[in-house]
Design a protein around this motif. Structure first.
Motif, PDB file in Angstrom:
ATOM      1  N   PHE A 186       0.830  -1.210   0.000  1.00  0.00           N
ATOM      2  CA  PHE A 186       0.000   0.000   0.000  1.00  0.00           C
ATOM      3  C   PHE A 186       0.868   1.265   0.000  1.00  0.00           C
ATOM      4  CE2 PHE A 186      -3.755  -2.301   2.226  1.00  0.00           C
ATOM      5  CZ  PHE A 186      -4.097  -2.871   1.010  1.00  0.00           C
ATOM      6  N   ALA A 187       1.960   1.234   0.771  1.00  0.00           N
ATOM      7  CA  ALA A 187       2.854   2.396   0.813  1.00  0.00           C
ATOM      8  C   ALA A 187       3.509   2.634  -0.553  1.00  0.00           C
ATOM      9  CB  ALA A 187       3.931   2.190   1.882  1.00  0.00           C
ATOM     10  N   TYR A 188       3.867   1.549  -1.228  1.00  0.00           N
ATOM     11  CA  TYR A 188       4.476   1.675  -2.568  1.00  0.00           C
ATOM     12  C   TYR A 188       3.487   2.267  -3.560  1.00  0.00           C
ATOM     13  CZ  TYR A 188       6.514   0.258  -7.031  1.00  0.00           C
ATOM     14  OH  TYR A 188       7.017   0.253  -8.317  1.00  0.00           O
ATOM     15  N   VAL A 189       2.254   1.753  -3.550  1.00  0.00           N
ATOM     16  CA  VAL A 189       1.227   2.283  -4.452  1.00  0.00           C
ATOM     17  C   VAL A 189       0.920   3.735  -4.108  1.00  0.00           C
ATOM     18  CG1 VAL A 189      -1.166   2.024  -5.227  1.00  0.00           C
ATOM     19  CG2 VAL A 189       0.240  -0.005  -4.832  1.00  0.00           C
ATOM     20  N   LEU A 190       0.909   4.060  -2.804  1.00  0.00           N
ATOM     21  CA  LEU A 190       0.647   5.425  -2.371  1.00  0.00           C
ATOM     22  C   LEU A 190       1.697   6.386  -2.914  1.00  0.00           C
ATOM     23  CD1 LEU A 190      -0.825   7.525  -0.613  1.00  0.00           C
ATOM     24  CD2 LEU A 190       0.599   6.782   1.307  1.00  0.00           C
ATOM     25  N   ASN A 191       2.960   5.991  -2.851  1.00  0.00           N
ATOM     26  CA  ASN A 191       4.033   6.853  -3.362  1.00  0.00           C
ATOM     27  C   ASN A 191       3.860   7.106  -4.855  1.00  0.00           C
ATOM     28  OD1 ASN A 191       5.396   7.216  -0.918  1.00  0.00           O
ATOM     29  ND2 ASN A 191       6.513   5.305  -1.149  1.00  0.00           N
ATOM     30  N   ILE A 192       3.509   6.070  -5.594  1.00  0.00           N
ATOM     31  CA  ILE A 192       3.306   6.231  -7.036  1.00  0.00           C
ATOM     32  C   ILE A 192       2.146   7.191  -7.313  1.00  0.00           C
ATOM     33  CG2 ILE A 192       2.634   5.041  -9.161  1.00  0.00           C
ATOM     34  CD1 ILE A 192       4.095   2.587  -8.154  1.00  0.00           C
ATOM     35  N   ILE A 193       1.044   7.005  -6.567  1.00  0.00           N
ATOM     36  CA  ILE A 193      -0.128   7.861  -6.766  1.00  0.00           C
ATOM     37  C   ILE A 193       0.192   9.317  -6.443  1.00  0.00           C
ATOM     38  CG2 ILE A 193      -2.432   8.386  -5.869  1.00  0.00           C
ATOM     39  CD1 ILE A 193      -2.925   5.412  -5.623  1.00  0.00           C
ATOM     40  N   MET A 194       0.923   9.555  -5.338  1.00  0.00           N
ATOM     41  CA  MET A 194       1.225  10.922  -4.945  1.00  0.00           C
ATOM     42  C   MET A 194       2.206  11.582  -5.906  1.00  0.00           C
ATOM     43  SD  MET A 194      -0.750  11.547  -2.526  1.00  0.00           S
ATOM     44  CE  MET A 194      -0.123  13.205  -2.315  1.00  0.00           C
ATOM     45  N   ILE A 195       3.125  10.808  -6.467  1.00  0.00           N
ATOM     46  CA  ILE A 195       4.035  11.369  -7.476  1.00  0.00           C
ATOM     47  C   ILE A 195       3.252  11.812  -8.703  1.00  0.00           C
ATOM     48  CG2 ILE A 195       5.884  10.786  -9.101  1.00  0.00           C
ATOM     49  CD1 ILE A 195       7.107   9.034  -6.900  1.00  0.00           C
ATOM     50  N   ARG A 196       2.334  10.957  -9.144  1.00  0.00           N
ATOM     51  CA  ARG A 196       1.510  11.313 -10.300  1.00  0.00           C
ATOM     52  C   ARG A 196       0.585  12.487  -9.984  1.00  0.00           C
ATOM     53  NH1 ARG A 196      -0.261   5.345 -12.754  1.00  0.00           N
ATOM     54  NH2 ARG A 196       1.864   4.696 -13.345  1.00  0.00           N
ATOM     55  N   LEU A 197       0.033  12.514  -8.758  1.00  0.00           N
ATOM     56  CA  LEU A 197      -0.831  13.627  -8.377  1.00  0.00           C
ATOM     57  C   LEU A 197      -0.045  14.933  -8.356  1.00  0.00           C
ATOM     58  CD1 LEU A 197      -3.536  14.720  -7.339  1.00  0.00           C
ATOM     59  CD2 LEU A 197      -2.792  14.116  -5.015  1.00  0.00           C
ATOM     60  N   GLY A 198       1.172  14.886  -7.821  1.00  0.00           N
ATOM     61  CA  GLY A 198       2.004  16.080  -7.793  1.00  0.00           C
ATOM     62  C   GLY A 198       2.317  16.592  -9.191  1.00  0.00           C
ATOM     63  N   ARG A 199       2.573  15.673 -10.111  1.00  0.00           N
ATOM     64  CA  ARG A 199       2.852  16.074 -11.494  1.00  0.00           C
ATOM     65  C   ARG A 199       1.619  16.697 -12.142  1.00  0.00           C
ATOM     66  NH1 ARG A 199       6.192  10.712 -13.632  1.00  0.00           N
ATOM     67  NH2 ARG A 199       8.138  11.125 -12.462  1.00  0.00           N
ATOM     68  N   LYS A 200       0.448  16.119 -11.888  1.00  0.00           N
ATOM     69  CA  LYS A 200      -0.778  16.669 -12.469  1.00  0.00           C
ATOM     70  C   LYS A 200      -1.062  18.073 -11.932  1.00  0.00           C
ATOM     71  CE  LYS A 200      -3.069  12.206 -13.263  1.00  0.00           C
ATOM     72  NZ  LYS A 200      -4.229  11.330 -12.885  1.00  0.00           N
ATOM     73  N   VAL A 201      -0.876  18.252 -10.621  1.00  0.00           N
ATOM     74  CA  VAL A 201      -1.114  19.563 -10.030  1.00  0.00           C
ATOM     75  C   VAL A 201      -0.100  20.578 -10.573  1.00  0.00           C
ATOM     76  CG1 VAL A 201      -1.051  20.880  -7.876  1.00  0.00           C
ATOM     77  CG2 VAL A 201      -2.177  18.656  -7.942  1.00  0.00           C
ATOM     78  N   ALA A 202       1.165  20.169 -10.665  1.00  0.00           N
ATOM     79  CA  ALA A 202       2.193  21.071 -11.193  1.00  0.00           C
ATOM     80  C   ALA A 202       1.897  21.452 -12.641  1.00  0.00           C
ATOM     81  CB  ALA A 202       3.564  20.414 -11.078  1.00  0.00           C
ATOM     82  N   THR A 203       1.440  20.485 -13.436  1.00  0.00           N
ATOM     83  CA  THR A 203       1.098  20.776 -14.834  1.00  0.00           C
ATOM     84  C   THR A 203      -0.051  21.761 -14.924  1.00  0.00           C
ATOM     85  OG1 THR A 203       1.843  18.574 -15.518  1.00  0.00           O
ATOM     86  CG2 THR A 203       0.388  19.757 -17.026  1.00  0.00           C
ATOM     87  N   ALA A 204      -1.085  21.560 -14.094  1.00  0.00           N
ATOM     88  CA  ALA A 204      -2.235  22.470 -14.097  1.00  0.00           C
ATOM     89  C   ALA A 204      -1.823  23.870 -13.646  1.00  0.00           C
ATOM     90  CB  ALA A 204      -3.333  21.919 -13.192  1.00  0.00           C
ATOM     91  N   MET A 205      -0.958  23.956 -12.633  1.00  0.00           N
ATOM     92  CA  MET A 205      -0.511  25.254 -12.148  1.00  0.00           C
ATOM     93  C   MET A 205       0.329  25.972 -13.201  1.00  0.00           C
ATOM     94  SD  MET A 205       0.453  24.352  -8.158  1.00  0.00           S
ATOM     95  CE  MET A 205       0.858  26.036  -7.760  1.00  0.00           C
ATOM     96  N   ARG A 206       1.203  25.245 -13.867  1.00  0.00           N
ATOM     97  CA  ARG A 206       2.028  25.866 -14.916  1.00  0.00           C
ATOM     98  C   ARG A 206       1.159  26.366 -16.066  1.00  0.00           C
ATOM     99  NH1 ARG A 206       6.188  21.791 -13.730  1.00  0.00           N
ATOM    100  NH2 ARG A 206       8.009  22.897 -12.871  1.00  0.00           N
ATOM    101  N   LYS A 207       0.151  25.597 -16.422  1.00  0.00           N
ATOM    102  CA  LYS A 207      -0.728  26.019 -17.513  1.00  0.00           C
ATOM    103  C   LYS A 207      -1.487  27.292 -17.134  1.00  0.00           C
ATOM    104  CE  LYS A 207      -4.503  24.432 -20.487  1.00  0.00           C
ATOM    105  NZ  LYS A 207      -5.281  25.671 -20.263  1.00  0.00           N
ATOM    106  N   ASP A 208      -2.037  27.318 -15.923  1.00  0.00           N
ATOM    107  CA  ASP A 208      -2.766  28.501 -15.484  1.00  0.00           C
ATOM    108  C   ASP A 208      -1.844  29.713 -15.374  1.00  0.00           C
ATOM    109  OD1 ASP A 208      -5.008  26.952 -15.363  1.00  0.00           O
ATOM    110  OD2 ASP A 208      -4.997  26.709 -13.175  1.00  0.00           O
ATOM    111  N   LEU A 209      -0.619  29.485 -14.877  1.00  0.00           N
ATOM    112  CA  LEU A 209       0.332  30.585 -14.753  1.00  0.00           C
ATOM    113  C   LEU A 209       0.734  31.122 -16.123  1.00  0.00           C
ATOM    114  CD1 LEU A 209       2.133  32.380 -13.050  1.00  0.00           C
ATOM    115  CD2 LEU A 209       3.844  30.550 -12.991  1.00  0.00           C
TER     116      LEU A 209
END
Length: 244
Positions: free
Chosen positions: A126-149
């Motif tokens: 579960f911890a391994y899957v969680l790390n993968i999910i949070m890495i992908r979530l961080g990338r998605k949020v960063a992409t959305a923020m860069r686009k809006d900026l």
């Protein structure tokens, strides 16, 4: 005003947790960073954001709310499974040396050992899957923020770019958003894990042996007082050293 409290909390948790300190006054935030460096705190981050800025970040997280909910469930499950392991270890020890002196109950010992292995394996999974999910979530949020900026920059007047240094603008687009990405992918997981572990441990202590909670209630205030006492002694020494 998180400076002193952050140092006390960092001394209390050692390397087993993570410190997130937010000081909305930039000048005091720099002082907090200096305190972190003097005290040797490496498992922490200092931010200088108004609470309104956190609301803006939540706006981006809400776009991926189902991913965030899944990450929360995985974080809770992983830490709870890890906390069950020690209780199973206690049951296995009781089966090795029962109070009635009837001898070792190998069936119970092997059962609890197998359950321990299973719980720890699922906790790690579960911890391994969680790390993968949070890495992908961080990338998605960063992409959305860069686009809006970027969309916002294209709508600004030319005079804005005459007054602002290009390096500062690039820094906002790249470094600042990367910091948010790193915080979401790693720091968020560590903060959640620390909170769940502390609360879960307290509940387990109450269930297993209430006197343990009394020991906890006595030793923690003593350690906090000792940390505060030592910080008051050490801080002037660091200040004198910096002045020299």
């Amino acid at each position: 005003a998180p400076g002193g409290k952050s140092g006390q909390a960092a001394a209390k948790i050692g390397a087993s947790g993570f410190i997130l300190s937010n000081e909305y006054v930039p000048k005091r935030a720099k002082i907090t960073v200096s305190n972190f460096e003097r005290l040797g705190i490496t498992n922490g981050i200092v931010t200088s954001l108004d609470t309104k800025e956190f609301k803006k970040l939540w706006k981006y997280l809400y776009r991926f709310k189902f991913t965030l909910i899944l990450a929360t469930i995985l974080s809770i499950s992983s830490n709870l499974l890890a906390l069950i392991g020690p209780s199973l270890s206690g049951e296995a020890i009781d089966a090795i040396a029962p109070e009635d002196g009837s001898g070792v109950d190998f069936d119970r010992v092997f059962l609890y050992c197998a359950l321990m292995i299973g719980f720890y394996i699922f906790s790690a999974l579960f911890a391994y899957v969680l790390n993968i999910i949070m890495i992908r979530l961080g990338r998605k949020v960063a992409t959305a923020m860069r686009k809006d900026l970027f969309d916002h920059l294209t709508k600004l007047q030319v005079g804005f770019f005459d007054k602002q240094q290009i390096g500062d603008i690039i820094n906002r687009i790249s470094y600042d958003i990367d910091t948010v990405n790193t915080s979401l992918s790693t720091d968020f997981v560590q903060i959640c894990s620390s909170v769940i572990t502390v609360l879960g441990s307290l509940i387990m202590m109450i269930i297993i042996s209430p006197p343990l909670v009394l020991v906890f209630a006595i030793t923690i205030p003593i350690s906090i007082y000792f940390t505060k006492f030592m910080s008051q002694k050490v801080r002037p020494l660091f200040r004198d050293r910096n002045e020299k």
